[in-house]
Scaffold this motif. Structure first.
Motif, PDB file in Angstrom:
ATOM      1  N   VAL A   1       0.850  -1.193   0.000  1.00 43.90           N
ATOM      2  CA  VAL A   1       0.000   0.000   0.000  1.00 43.90           C
ATOM      3  C   VAL A   1       0.887   1.244   0.000  1.00 43.90           C
ATOM      4  CG1 VAL A   1      -1.706   1.294   1.328  1.00 43.90           C
ATOM      5  CG2 VAL A   1      -1.862  -1.197   1.196  1.00 43.90           C
ATOM      6  N   VAL A   2       0.520   2.222  -0.802  1.00 42.17           N
ATOM      7  CA  VAL A   2       1.266   3.485  -0.854  1.00 42.17           C
ATOM      8  C   VAL A   2       0.691   4.434   0.189  1.00 42.17           C
ATOM      9  CG1 VAL A   2       1.828   5.480  -2.270  1.00 42.17           C
ATOM     10  CG2 VAL A   2       1.886   3.190  -3.261  1.00 42.17           C
ATOM     11  N   SER A   3       1.539   4.926   1.061  1.00 41.24           N
ATOM     12  CA  SER A   3       1.090   5.785   2.156  1.00 41.24           C
ATOM     13  C   SER A   3       0.969   7.233   1.701  1.00 41.24           C
ATOM     14  CB  SER A   3       2.089   5.712   3.314  1.00 41.24           C
ATOM     15  OG  SER A   3       3.329   6.297   2.926  1.00 41.24           O
ATOM     16  N   ASP A   4       0.224   8.013   2.488  1.00 41.86           N
ATOM     17  CA  ASP A   4       0.115   9.440   2.205  1.00 41.86           C
ATOM     18  C   ASP A   4       1.475  10.121   2.317  1.00 41.86           C
ATOM     19  OD1 ASP A   4      -2.584   9.347   1.680  1.00 41.86           O
ATOM     20  OD2 ASP A   4      -3.182   9.863   3.721  1.00 41.86           O
TER      21      ASP A   4
ATOM     22  N   MET B   1      -5.216   1.459  -2.650  1.00 42.86           N
ATOM     23  CA  MET B   1      -3.888   2.057  -2.688  1.00 42.86           C
ATOM     24  C   MET B   1      -2.798   1.030  -2.988  1.00 42.86           C
ATOM     25  SD  MET B   1      -4.516   5.192  -2.438  1.00 42.86           S
ATOM     26  CE  MET B   1      -2.850   5.845  -2.297  1.00 42.86           C
ATOM     27  N   ILE B   2      -3.163  -0.232  -3.149  1.00 48.20           N
ATOM     28  CA  ILE B   2      -2.182  -1.248  -3.538  1.00 48.20           C
ATOM     29  C   ILE B   2      -1.820  -1.056  -5.012  1.00 48.20           C
ATOM     30  CG2 ILE B   2      -1.898  -3.716  -3.994  1.00 48.20           C
ATOM     31  CD1 ILE B   2      -3.482  -4.228  -1.447  1.00 48.20           C
ATOM     32  N   GLY B   3      -0.544  -1.038  -5.300  1.00 48.71           N
ATOM     33  CA  GLY B   3      -0.083  -0.891  -6.674  1.00 48.71           C
ATOM     34  C   GLY B   3       0.004   0.539  -7.165  1.00 48.71           C
ATOM     35  N   VAL B   4      -0.364   1.500  -6.331  1.00 47.13           N
ATOM     36  CA  VAL B   4      -0.298   2.899  -6.768  1.00 47.13           C
ATOM     37  C   VAL B   4       1.143   3.318  -7.047  1.00 47.13           C
ATOM     38  CG1 VAL B   4      -0.691   5.285  -5.980  1.00 47.13           C
ATOM     39  CG2 VAL B   4      -2.491   3.565  -5.741  1.00 47.13           C
ATOM     40  N   SER B   5       2.114   2.637  -6.420  1.00 47.73           N
ATOM     41  CA  SER B   5       3.513   2.953  -6.714  1.00 47.73           C
ATOM     42  C   SER B   5       3.845   2.758  -8.186  1.00 47.73           C
ATOM     43  CB  SER B   5       4.442   2.082  -5.864  1.00 47.73           C
ATOM     44  OG  SER B   5       4.241   0.702  -6.149  1.00 47.73           O
TER      45      SER B   5
END
Length: 327
Positions: free
Chosen positions: A42-45, A99-103
């Protein structure tokens, strides 16, 4: 199906897999709750802010009026209109969140001043097919209808997803074509989960080696499809590899590893796109296991894979006359 020797993992990428604190077990139906509690990418804020990007959460309509949470992610201070990215997360149809894979799409937001929408579709088995793909399509329709207020140019909208998200992205693109819905200029299918039939050589080669293995894949499809799994009653929107007519779809970028369950179905889908007159770029990275680019991002093959994917997106978003061929 006879047993086939498997291509080995890339040594550099395999080192990252070996270094994991615990091996990744096969996912069985009873282990779905455990998978949902596992640490996923998950990509954090904080990561978004460090990249000069912010997010805001919105509620969007899903299938049959369900309320879904989505995140709108854009460069800080974004004004005017830029490209749009509709993102669908992975998780085998049974786990994960928006938010998984947002990287994987973050460089596209930063470098192209794009606005991304990523949606929490409902998961199987509690919400079996057609809920996941219909939720995703409903979110795409919402994104297109609200393009002006989101700062998206509706003529520069792509869809993207990895693993189950890649399969759902392909299914959503098929729905958009068949329902004359939002126009897409491209689809980015990262190691997509496309075929429920479990008949390929690569399925048999990765029974117990790698990350997402054959038993895990069977668990995901069974949760999604129930008694229809593997029968002639499965929709092409749920399992896009079953589609025989791909004409009129947007150009596609498809990548996967040579050492993963999804290899053969992904190659076959690219070939089917070409046979239907659709432009597609296919990469099969030697020795790559499922998700190698995220688990071993500093390996040579991961760097090459990420560069190729980002290059295709740049060419697509910067094309002077986007569009797809008519039917």
């Amino acid at each position: 199906m006879p047993t086939h020797p498997r291509p080995p993992f890339d040594p550099e990428a395999e080192a990252a897999l070996t270094a994991l604190a615990e091996p990744m077990p096969a996912v069985t139906p009873g282990a779905i709750p455990v998978l949902r509690q596992a640490a996923l990418p998950v990509v954090s804020d904080e990561t978004l802010l460090a990249a000069g990007v912010t997010r805001r959460d919105v509620t969007v309509p899903g299938h049959h009026g369900a309320e879904l949470v989505a995140s709108v992610i854009a460069r800080s201070g974004h004004t005017g209109t830029g490209p749009g990215i509709y993102h669908i997360h992975g998780g085998g149809m049974i786990a994960g969140e928006r938010m998984i894979g947002v990287s994987q799409i973050l460089p596209w937001i930063v470098e192209h001043d794009a606005v991304a929408v990523t949606v929490d579709y409902r998961l199987a088995p509690e919400f079996p097919d057609p809920c996941p793909v219909e939720d995703c399509y409903a979110g795409l329709v919402w994104t297109a209808e609200h393009a002006a207020e989101l700062g998206i140019d509706p003529g520069r909208l792509i869809i993207a997803g990895a693993s189950a998200g890649g399969g759902l992205a392909a299914g959503t693109a098929l729905l958009a074509r068949d329902r004359k819905g939002p126009a897409l200029i491209g689809q980015v299918l990262i190691c997509p989960m496309l075929d429920d039939r479990d008949r390929t050589v690569s399925s048999t080669q990765y029974e117990d080696a790698g990350t997402w293995v054959r038993e895990s894949n069977r668990t995901g499809w069974a949760a999604l499809l129930g008694d229809r799994w593997g029968t002639d009653e499965v929709s092409v929107y749920a399992a896009p590899a079953r589609a025989s007519d791909l004409e009129g779809l947007p150009p596609a970028f498809i990548d996967c590893g040579s050492a993963e369950v999804f290899r053969d179905e992904d190659v076959a889908y690219a070939n089917a796109l070409w046979n239907s007159g659709v432009q597609a770029e296919l990469h099969v990275w030697p020795g790559g296991y499922h998700g190698f680019d995220m688990l071993a991002p500093d390996s040579a093959i991961a760097r090459a894979a990420i560069a190729a994917r980002n290059g295709w997106v740049a060419r697509t978003l910067d094309a002077p006359s986007p569009g797809t061929s008519g039917r």
